[in-house]
Each structure stands twice: as C-alpha cells, then as structure tokens.
Design a protein around this motif. Structure first.
Motif, short mmCIF file in Angstrom:
data_model
loop_
_atom_site.label_atom_id
_atom_site.label_comp_id
_atom_site.label_asym_id
_atom_site.label_seq_id
_atom_site.Cartn_x
_atom_site.Cartn_y
_atom_site.Cartn_z
N ASN A 54 -4.79 47.60 79.72
CA ASN A 54 -4.81 47.70 78.27
C ASN A 54 -4.60 49.16 77.89
O ASN A 54 -5.52 49.96 77.97
CB ASN A 54 -6.14 47.20 77.72
CG ASN A 54 -6.35 45.72 77.96
OD1 ASN A 54 -5.55 44.90 77.53
ND2 ASN A 54 -7.40 45.37 78.69
N HIS A 56 -4.06 52.06 75.30
CA HIS A 56 -4.33 52.44 73.91
C HIS A 56 -3.65 53.78 73.67
O HIS A 56 -3.94 54.76 74.35
CB HIS A 56 -5.83 52.58 73.68
CG HIS A 56 -6.58 51.30 73.79
ND1 HIS A 56 -7.13 50.67 72.69
CD2 HIS A 56 -6.87 50.51 74.86
CE1 HIS A 56 -7.74 49.56 73.08
NE2 HIS A 56 -7.59 49.45 74.40
N GLY A 82 -9.44 53.75 74.32
CA GLY A 82 -10.03 52.61 75.00
C GLY A 82 -9.22 52.10 76.17
O GLY A 82 -9.46 50.98 76.64
N SER A 86 -8.84 45.16 82.68
CA SER A 86 -9.77 44.08 82.38
C SER A 86 -9.10 42.73 82.64
O SER A 86 -7.86 42.65 82.69
CB SER A 86 -10.21 44.17 80.91
OG SER A 86 -10.97 43.06 80.53
N THR A 88 -9.36 40.55 80.40
CA THR A 88 -9.13 40.14 79.01
C THR A 88 -8.17 41.12 78.34
O THR A 88 -8.38 42.33 78.42
CB THR A 88 -10.47 40.15 78.24
OG1 THR A 88 -11.42 39.35 78.94
CG2 THR A 88 -10.29 39.63 76.83
N ASP A 90 -6.86 43.39 75.52
CA ASP A 90 -7.39 44.01 74.31
C ASP A 90 -6.47 43.70 73.13
O ASP A 90 -5.24 43.75 73.27
CB ASP A 90 -7.50 45.53 74.46
CG ASP A 90 -8.64 45.97 75.37
OD1 ASP A 90 -9.42 45.10 75.83
OD2 ASP A 90 -8.75 47.18 75.61
N THR A 91 -7.08 43.43 71.98
CA THR A 91 -6.30 43.14 70.78
C THR A 91 -6.59 44.13 69.65
O THR A 91 -5.88 44.14 68.66
CB THR A 91 -6.58 41.71 70.26
OG1 THR A 91 -7.98 41.58 70.02
CG2 THR A 91 -6.13 40.68 71.29
N ARG A 92 -7.63 44.93 69.82
CA ARG A 92 -7.98 45.93 68.80
C ARG A 92 -7.86 47.33 69.38
O ARG A 92 -8.36 47.62 70.46
CB ARG A 92 -9.42 45.72 68.32
CG ARG A 92 -9.57 44.53 67.42
CD ARG A 92 -10.93 44.40 66.83
NE ARG A 92 -11.60 45.72 66.74
CZ ARG A 92 -12.81 45.90 66.32
NH1 ARG A 92 -13.53 44.88 65.94
NH2 ARG A 92 -13.35 47.09 66.27
N ASN A 94 -8.63 51.11 70.06
CA ASN A 94 -9.88 51.86 70.19
C ASN A 94 -9.53 53.34 70.35
O ASN A 94 -9.04 53.76 71.40
CB ASN A 94 -10.68 51.35 71.39
CG ASN A 94 -12.00 52.05 71.56
OD1 ASN A 94 -12.31 53.03 70.89
ND2 ASN A 94 -12.79 51.56 72.48
N VAL A 111 -2.25 49.39 70.57
CA VAL A 111 -2.78 48.94 71.86
C VAL A 111 -1.82 47.89 72.40
O VAL A 111 -1.24 47.10 71.64
CB VAL A 111 -4.21 48.36 71.74
CG1 VAL A 111 -4.25 47.16 70.80
CG2 VAL A 111 -4.76 47.99 73.10
N PRO A 113 -1.65 45.22 75.84
CA PRO A 113 -2.09 44.73 77.14
C PRO A 113 -0.87 44.40 78.01
O PRO A 113 0.03 43.69 77.56
CB PRO A 113 -2.89 43.47 76.80
CG PRO A 113 -2.38 43.02 75.48
CD PRO A 113 -1.81 44.23 74.78
#
Length: 185
Positions: A54, A56, A82, A86, A88, A90-92, A94, A111, A113
């Motif tokens: 991810n 950022h 951020g 992961s 998962t 990331d969608t937001r 950071n 961001v 992924p």
C-alpha cells in the motif's frame, strides 16, 4: 526514490533483496541541493508479510516548492505516510499533518494498493517535473491531478519504458531525474 536516474547525484539505494537494508543510501546531491536527513529514511518492507504493498504518496506545498513523501519512518514524523505491506488493500490516504508552513496538497496525493501476490513485477515510475527552478516528484498513477500521474504498476512483465503524464500549467518533464525500475523476478 530510484537508483537509476541519469542524474546519479540524486540516486538512492532502492532495491529488491532477500536481505533487508538497514543503512540509508543516497547520492551526494548537486547544484546546491543536499540531502535532508530529517526527511530521509530507509524502510525494508517484507513483501511476504502481506498481499498488498500500500503506497501512500503525500505531497506538501510551501512557497512554490513541492515535497513528496512516501515512507512511514523518517525522523521528521510530521511528513510520514501510511505506506505498508498488508493482507488488506488500503483505501484511505494516510499523511502526516506537515509543519513549518508546509501543507498537504490533496490534488497530488493518493494511496494505491499494489497486489503483489498476483503479479511478478512492481514497476516503479518516478516522474519529476520542473517549472521556473521548482521541482515536483510523483510516483503514483492515480492522483486527482492526472496531468502528473505516472505509470507505476504491478504486472507479470517488466516495463521497458518510462511512463509519465505530460505535466501542465508550465510544468515539463525533467528527463534527467525521471526513471523507471522493475522490481521482481
């Protein structure tokens, strides 16, 4: 960000290895530009620790200058991101809050992924644009300011050419500081 630009004075030690780097590797700089240790770091990402890298990209602006931050671990924590590995995506975005008159520029921040499990190569494209002695570096392909997006992607093939959008508003691509680097096997 990359180790292979034509302007070697600004190259880094970014690489893919079975051994994590622990020491920062930066070129000496030139033309009055020098490394800013507070905003520099090395981060070894264990790509086996998760499916997604991810990334950022946080871009800050002050007095006509741009500062692009990618890493989560610089000594200057106000500009950390951020970026992580992961299972998962990331969608937001950071981003640290900035400081000293530097404010986040959302139009050039994003961001993304990257699914490492489904692809062999992370193709990083570092695009640098210049205008009247100012520089702006972008790494991601999905910022709201599409004129400054790059070709960074994951694929089963290594990219063979740099992909940078044209810039705009008097900004043009700086070929000496732009490069691409496929990481993978």
């Amino acid at each position: 960000m990359l180790p292979n630009t034509a302007n070697a004075a600004f190259n880094t030690g970014t690489n893919l290895s079975g051994v994590p780097d622990a020491t920062l590797s930066c070129g000496p700089g030139s033309g009055g530009w020098r490394q800013a240790p507070a905003n520099s770091a090395v981060k070894a990402f264990d790509l086996t620790a998760g499916r997604y890298l991810n990334l950022h990209q946080c871009v800050y602006f002050s007095a006509g200058q741009h500062y692009t931050a990618i890493l989560p671990n610089t000594p200057n924590v106000n500009f950390n991101t951020g970026t992580n590995v992961s299972d998962t995506p990331d969608t937001r975005l950071n981003c640290g809050p900035g400081a000293g008159g530097w404010t986040l520029l959302p139009a050039n921040s994003a961001v993304r992924p990257f699914d490492l499990a489904a692809n062999r190569f992370l193709n990083l494209h570092q695009c640098v644009w210049t205008s009247a002695g100012m520089y702006y570096m972008g790494l991601l392909p999905n910022t709201p300011n599409v004129n400054f997006n790059t070709g960074t992607n994951v694929s089963n093939a290594a990219d063979t050419a740099l992909s940078c959008h044209p810039g705009g508003g008097g900004w043009s691509l700086d070929g000496l500081d732009s490069a691409f680097r496929p990481l993978g096997s």
